[in-house]
Design a protein around this motif. Structure first.
Motif, PDB file in Angstrom:
ATOM      1  N   SER A 269       0.782  -1.318   0.030  1.00 52.07           N
ATOM      2  CA  SER A 269      -0.154   0.087  -0.022  1.00 52.07           C
ATOM      3  C   SER A 269       0.802   1.410  -0.076  1.00 52.07           C
ATOM      4  CB  SER A 269      -0.858  -0.004   1.026  1.00 52.07           C
ATOM      5  OG  SER A 269      -1.672   1.268   1.282  1.00 52.07           O
ATOM      6  N   ILE A 270       0.821   2.148  -0.821  1.00 50.27           N
ATOM      7  CA  ILE A 270       1.630   3.483  -1.093  1.00 50.27           C
ATOM      8  C   ILE A 270       0.850   4.548  -0.663  1.00 50.27           C
ATOM      9  CG2 ILE A 270       2.826   4.786  -2.659  1.00 50.27           C
ATOM     10  CD1 ILE A 270       3.902   1.807  -2.469  1.00 50.27           C
ATOM     11  N   GLY A 271       1.158   5.277   0.428  1.00 48.18           N
ATOM     12  CA  GLY A 271       0.385   6.449   0.810  1.00 48.18           C
ATOM     13  C   GLY A 271       1.325   7.733   0.744  1.00 48.18           C
ATOM     14  N   ASP A 272       0.723   8.958   1.157  1.00 49.58           N
ATOM     15  CA  ASP A 272       1.587  10.310   1.322  1.00 49.58           C
ATOM     16  C   ASP A 272       1.823  10.411   2.564  1.00 49.58           C
ATOM     17  OD1 ASP A 272       1.246  10.594  -1.553  1.00 49.58           O
ATOM     18  OD2 ASP A 272      -0.311  12.003  -1.225  1.00 49.58           O
ATOM     19  N   TYR A 273       3.262  11.002   2.745  1.00 49.48           N
ATOM     20  CA  TYR A 273       3.706  11.575   4.140  1.00 49.48           C
ATOM     21  C   TYR A 273       2.890  12.447   4.706  1.00 49.48           C
ATOM     22  CZ  TYR A 273       7.330  12.296   7.937  1.00 49.48           C
ATOM     23  OH  TYR A 273       7.926  12.548   8.746  1.00 49.48           O
ATOM     24  N   HIS A 274       2.581  13.454   3.944  1.00 47.21           N
ATOM     25  CA  HIS A 274       1.465  14.578   4.487  1.00 47.21           C
ATOM     26  C   HIS A 274       0.280  14.561   3.449  1.00 47.21           C
ATOM     27  CE1 HIS A 274       4.224  15.947   7.364  1.00 47.21           C
ATOM     28  NE2 HIS A 274       5.057  16.078   6.658  1.00 47.21           N
TER      29      HIS A 274
END
Length: 600
Positions: free
Chosen positions: A348-353
């Motif tokens: 799963s790829i997400g954003d830091y902010h």
């Protein structure tokens, strides 16, 4: 005539036929056989040969006398240097090296004349006495080692290399037969640690071991020395580098302070002229003093800009953004959905902010969205992604004048998941200089210029440059980097008057086969001026720690970004870019015509 008369006559015998006698055949002799026969006849004890023998013996003695007389005259006229000294000393001590100077003519490396002490063991009568006398005036000598040397059946051994004038005088006063002096060239570096990783160093035999010193040897100096053409530094043209010593000192000073403050394991910084490819400054810490390079052998003294390979984090997003724009798969106003995580199998790829919304291309860059950047790369595809990074020099070893360099670490099998992670700077490890050269090409109008440590002009650089992206793509990259300095994570380096653009990059290091949340490699790149780029600054920290001001964060903006801003502010007055306190009018005309986000 009657029969009686005929009986009284004396009969005549017929004339005998001539007898045939066969002449002996004389064999034909070769030249060697004739010479041997002549010599054998010459030394037979025959009185008629004595005059010839006397003449030949006299000629031989005359030749020997002439040879000995000529040798005596030569020794009387020329300096009395025994043949074995010349032979062994020329093999061990050596000819000069050219001076190395910076771009302004300041000396970075030069030769000084020194004296070394040698011995001829065969000519030393009392070796024990010689050892006792020499160790008395040279107390740092090991008596056992020296005695072993003098007991060798050799014509030449070193006693001590590069002695002081006082030591030379004391040994000379001893008057030991078979002990003498040989002049040598010693390499010295007047500025100590400054530019150590660029210069490298030469060993005690004045042979280049690393850096530019090794490059000089590989460029023909060893051949010149072998033929005896380079006996003095004046015989050779100085090697002029692109390095600016003033900037080198200032950059190292700021980096030393930053490394201590952020308690980092290591740090490095460099300044690249994107119009010529010249490396104006490069510092890597920890460093060493090339005058005493014993520390250079320690494993943590590598040149982290060239030899170290790292996952570069979000600075790679500049490459991904340029790739999707240049391919035509998106334009500056295209949008990418970042409302939810990107799932691929069990990953799963997400954003830091995370913003959890649809983002334009400039917003993807400004918010450093992993989701948006991964979707850009997937739009181009795996093969297109690999081809673009290949073109940008990220899949091959970078070759410069520096002998030291490392091969990038790339996936053995490259699929969609690799493209997703590499898009935002994980899954591929390159040398920071490699990534810097690629970003420089994105900013200078689209020309890939191989970095150099030698001084050269923009015209010379363009003659060898290769176009890798369109000029309009380059303007788009300058625009988003400037936007990031105004509103995003690069604001700490936005020094007033220099119209700075920038990009941060924070990568988790792999420890034990897993990404660590606490061990980070941080990068910051800043370009000035962003509307017409000239200089690209890069700073990296290896495992920086949080500070009281960073609220527990150790990401690039809080350390590499802040240090880059300090470096830029300090050295900008030394650069050929005057400050402009009024922002340029319409710095990105194409972006304005397209109505890019942030220009309206």
């Amino acid at each position: 005539m009657s029969a009686d008369d005929s009986s009284d006559r004396v009969p005549h015998d017929p004339a005998p036929e001539p007898e045939y006698v066969e002449e002996p055949v004389v064999p034909q002799l070769s030249g060697r056989q004739r010479a041997f026969a002549f010599a054998r006849g010459l030394f037979r004890l025959r009185i008629e040969q004595s005059a010839v023998r006397v003449a030949i013996v006299g000629a031989v003695f005359l030749g020997l006398f002439s040879l000995i007389s000529g040798r005596l005259i030569y020794l009387a006229v020329m300096p009395q240097e025994p043949e074995n000294i010349r032979r062994f000393a020329s093999a061990a001590s050596v000819a000069a090296r050219p001076d190395i100077i910076d771009r302004n003519g300041e000396v970075l490396a030069t030769d000084v004349r020194m004296v070394s002490i040698f011995a001829e063991p065969r000519n030393i009568i009392d070796k024990d006495e010689a050892v006792e006398l020499l160790t008395a005036v040279l107390p740092d000598l090991n008596a056992a080692d020296l005695r072993n040397k003098l007991n060798l059946r050799r014509g030449f051994v070193w006693v001590k290399r590069e002695v002081t004038p006082r030591e030379q005088a004391e040994v000379h006063r001893l008057g030991i037969p078979g002990v003498g002096f040989v002049p040598e060239s010693k390499r010295v570096y007047p500025n100590g640690v400054a530019a150590a990783h660029v210069l490298g160093f030469a060993n005690i035999d004045n042979v280049g071991i690393a850096g530019i010193e090794k490059y000089i040897d590989s460029s023909g100096l060893q051949d010149l020395n072998g033929f005896g053409f380079a006996r003095q530094a004046n015989d050779l043209k100085p090697v002029q580098l692109s390095i600016d010593l003033r900037i080198q000192h200032a950059m190292r000073d700021e980096l030393v302070k930053g490394m201590a403050y952020f308690r980092a394991k290591a740090a490095a910084s460099m300044l690249l002229d994107v119009t010529t490819g010249e490396i104006v400054s490069l510092v890597s810490l920890p460093d060493f003093d090339p005058n005493n390079p014993v520390d250079a052998l320690e494993k943590d003294r590598i040149n982290r800009m060239i030899v170290g390979v790292y996952e570069m984090g979000s600075t790679f997003k500049a490459l991904t953004t340029a790739m999707v724009l240049d391919s035509g798969k998106a334009n500056i106003n295209s949008t990418f959905d970042a409302r939810s995580k990107l799932r691929y199998g069990r990953f799963s790829i997400g954003d830091y902010h995370g913003t959890n919304r649809i983002l334009t291309v400039p917003e993807v860059f400004l918010h450093s969205s992993n989701i948006g950047t991964a979707k850009m790369a997937l739009a181009v595809g795996v093969e297109g992604h690999k081809a673009f990074l290949k073109k940008m020099g990220q899949l091959d070893r970078m070759r410069t004048e520096m002998p030291e360099s490392s091969m990038p670490i790339v996936p053995a099998r490259w699929g969609d998941l690799n493209t997703i992670t590499i898009a935002f700077g994980h899954g591929i490890a390159v040398a920071p200089m490699q990534a810097t050269a690629a970003v420089g090409a994105l900013l200078n109008g689209g020309l890939m210029i191989t970095p150099t440590f030698l001084k050269r002009s923009a015209e010379e650089a363009r003659a060898k440059a290769v176009r890798v992206i369109k000029p309009e793509t380059s303007e788009a990259l300058r625009y988003v980097m400037r936007l990031n300095a105004q509103k995003g994570s690069a604001s700490k380096a936005a020094v007033p008057g220099y119209f700075v653009g920038g990009k941060t990059g924070t990568a988790e290091k792999v420890v034990g086969g897993r990404y660590s949340k606490t061990k980070l490699f941080t990068t910051f790149m800043a370009v000035t001026p962003a509307d017409s780029p000239r200089y690209l600054f890069v700073t990296v920290y290896d495992e920086p720690q949080p500070t009281p001001e960073s609220h527990g964060y150790a990401t690039a903006a809080w350390n590499a970004g802040e240090t880059t801003g300090r470096i830029l502010e300090r050295i900008a007055p030394m650069l050929s870019v005057p400050p402009r306190f009024d922002p340029p009018k319409n710095p990105f005309p194409l972006m304005a015509r397209l109505g890019a986000w942030g220009t309206r």
